[in-house]
Write an enzyme that holds these catalytic residues in place. Structure first.
Site, PDB file in Angstrom:
ATOM      1  N   GLU A 188       0.821  -1.210   0.000  1.00 33.56           N
ATOM      2  CA  GLU A 188       0.000   0.000   0.000  1.00 33.56           C
ATOM      3  C   GLU A 188       0.851   1.254   0.000  1.00 33.56           C
ATOM      4  O   GLU A 188       1.995   1.250   0.440  1.00 33.56           O
ATOM      5  CB  GLU A 188      -0.810   0.083   1.291  1.00 33.56           C
ATOM      6  CG  GLU A 188      -1.637  -1.115   1.592  1.00 33.56           C
ATOM      7  CD  GLU A 188      -2.224  -1.037   3.002  1.00 33.56           C
ATOM      8  OE1 GLU A 188      -2.926  -1.967   3.370  1.00 33.56           O
ATOM      9  OE2 GLU A 188      -1.978  -0.053   3.716  1.00 33.56           O
TER      10      GLU A 188
ATOM     11  N   CYS B  95       3.260   8.257   1.591  1.00 37.37           N
ATOM     12  CA  CYS B  95       3.817   7.305   2.540  1.00 37.37           C
ATOM     13  C   CYS B  95       3.990   5.986   1.801  1.00 37.37           C
ATOM     14  O   CYS B  95       3.005   5.404   1.341  1.00 37.37           O
ATOM     15  CB  CYS B  95       2.809   7.178   3.690  1.00 37.37           C
ATOM     16  SG  CYS B  95       3.198   5.898   4.868  1.00 37.37           S
TER      17      CYS B  95
ATOM     18  N   CYS C 264       5.155  -5.223  16.065  1.00 38.29           N
ATOM     19  CA  CYS C 264       4.630  -4.237  17.023  1.00 38.29           C
ATOM     20  C   CYS C 264       3.170  -4.566  17.336  1.00 38.29           C
ATOM     21  O   CYS C 264       2.380  -4.834  16.427  1.00 38.29           O
ATOM     22  CB  CYS C 264       4.748  -2.824  16.458  1.00 38.29           C
ATOM     23  SG  CYS C 264       6.457  -2.340  16.171  1.00 38.29           S
TER      24      CYS C 264
ATOM     25  N   CYS D 107       0.227  -2.574  15.590  1.00 36.48           N
ATOM     26  CA  CYS D 107       0.356  -2.276  14.161  1.00 36.48           C
ATOM     27  C   CYS D 107      -0.208  -3.393  13.301  1.00 36.48           C
ATOM     28  O   CYS D 107       0.113  -4.568  13.485  1.00 36.48           O
ATOM     29  CB  CYS D 107       1.828  -2.041  13.810  1.00 36.48           C
ATOM     30  SG  CYS D 107       2.092  -1.698  12.063  1.00 36.48           S
TER      31      CYS D 107
END
Ligand code: SAH
Length: 340
Positions: free
Chosen positions: A89, A102, A113, A116
């Protein structure tokens, strides 16, 4: 056969020199690829036919594919399919000063994490340099814009794919490449200490952001397994060393998780930890995911936390929220599309 978008100008220049051509051919090819956006070699009219034939034999210009796009008024989220059917993505955010993107650096992520979404898919492989460059090329074409800043904060840990990320940085920063100014480029790491130290010697003046998210080891161990390998004190030492070598201030990212790391006591611990360090703190509102059980800290509490840091002489910014409606946090779109 290599993908041409993975070649830095220097690599291309070596390629030409090795075949007995002048190195400036690399500049010409870069101008075609990145300024005129021509993707077939035979359209490169100032290059001799025999050289074009050689280029056609050695390189392809294959692109990854946009397979889905979700948009709000100021956020555009893309799902890309790679040639091996993996998905990644990228998210574009429109600011008043321009658009930032991004980008992802890996397929999946091994850092694990707790909060996440990206890490729910373990790392399948590194992204090749061309797959990172093409995220930007395709987005610029699709939105008919020029991207003004780049953050490597999508899926993946950029320092776990160090060499490809470095080549990517050279290509997007090159004046004949995508020409994105180094100060408009940010690499974000979860804290791979040896790579932070190596990055201190990297010649381009790009920004470094470090995801801290907790000010003491017990909590950071739980949120970010990487902390079991590189403890907070080692991470802080690396940030100091990085600053000493580069004179560039590091951004400390701190995602605000309700009742986990957002109390006044956490703020005090953070102040003590960062005292005397030349850093900025970026407080990140948590982007709620469908699958993970963390909650977002209230705005009020974020402001209080930030004010406490500020009152203690730490420069703080609060990250603007983009794309909540379209699950723009890293890994969320892929995760909705692909069952794992
Ligand atoms: N692996 C790198 C870069 C990718 S993540 C790193 O860890 O820095 C980019 C940032 O988004 C990191 O600070 C990460 O901790 C944070 N993040 C991950 N999931 C999030 C979520 N749901 N909401 C807000 N921030 C998140």
């Amino acid at each position: 056969m290599q993908n041409i978008y993975g070649y830095t100008k220097e690599m291309l220049s070596d390629y030409f020199v090795n075949m007995g051509e002048k190195s400036f051919k690399a500049t010409q090819v870069f101008e075609w690829l990145y300024q005129k956006r021509v993707s077939s070699f035979n359209e490169m009219t100032n290059i001799k036919k025999d050289v074009i034939e050689k280029l056609e034999k050695d390189f392809n210009t294959q692109m990854i594919k946009i397979v889905k796009k979700l948009e709000t008024n100021d956020t555009h989220k893309y799902l890309f399919e790679l040639s091996d059917k993996n998905y990644i993505e990228a998210v574009v955010m429109d600011h008043d000063y321009g658009s930032s993107v991004c980008v992802s650096s890996e397929v999946g992520c091994n850092m694990g994490c707790a909060f996440c979404e990206s890490g729910r898919l373990k790392k399948q492989r590194n992204l090749e340099t061309y797959e990172m460059v093409e995220q930007i090329l395709l987005i610029e074409k699709d939105l008919n814009i020029r991207i003004s800043s780049v953050v490597i904060m999508g899926i993946g840990e950029p320092f776990d794919n160090y060499d490809n990320v470095i080549k990517f940085l050279y290509i997007i920063n090159d004046a004949k490449g995508l020409a994105i100014g180094s100060r408009h480029i940010t690499v974000s790491t979860c804290g791979l200490v040896p790579k932070i130290l190596e990055f201190a010697n990297f010649p381009l003046q790009v920004n470094l952001a470090v995801s801290l998210h907790a000010a003491y080891d017990d909590l950071r161990d739980k949120l970010m397994p990487v902390n079991k390998v590189y403890k907070i004190n080692e991470l802080i030492a690396a940030i100091k060393e990085y600053y000493k070598k580069t004179n560039r201030r590091v951004t400390i990212e701190y995602v605000m998780l309700d009742s986990v790391n957002d109390s006044l006591d956490d703020a005090k611990k953070l102040v003590n930890l960062l005292k005397g360090l030349n850093v900025y703190v970026n407080l990140i509102p948590y982007n709620k995911t469908n699958t993970l059980n963390f909650k977002k800290t209230s705005k009020d509490r974020v402001l209080k936390f930030g004010k406490y840091l500020q009152d203690n002489n730490i420069t703080v910014t609060i990250r603007k929220e983009f794309g909540k409606e379209i699950q723009a946090a890293c890994g969320q779109l892929r995760s909705k599309e692909v069952r794992i």
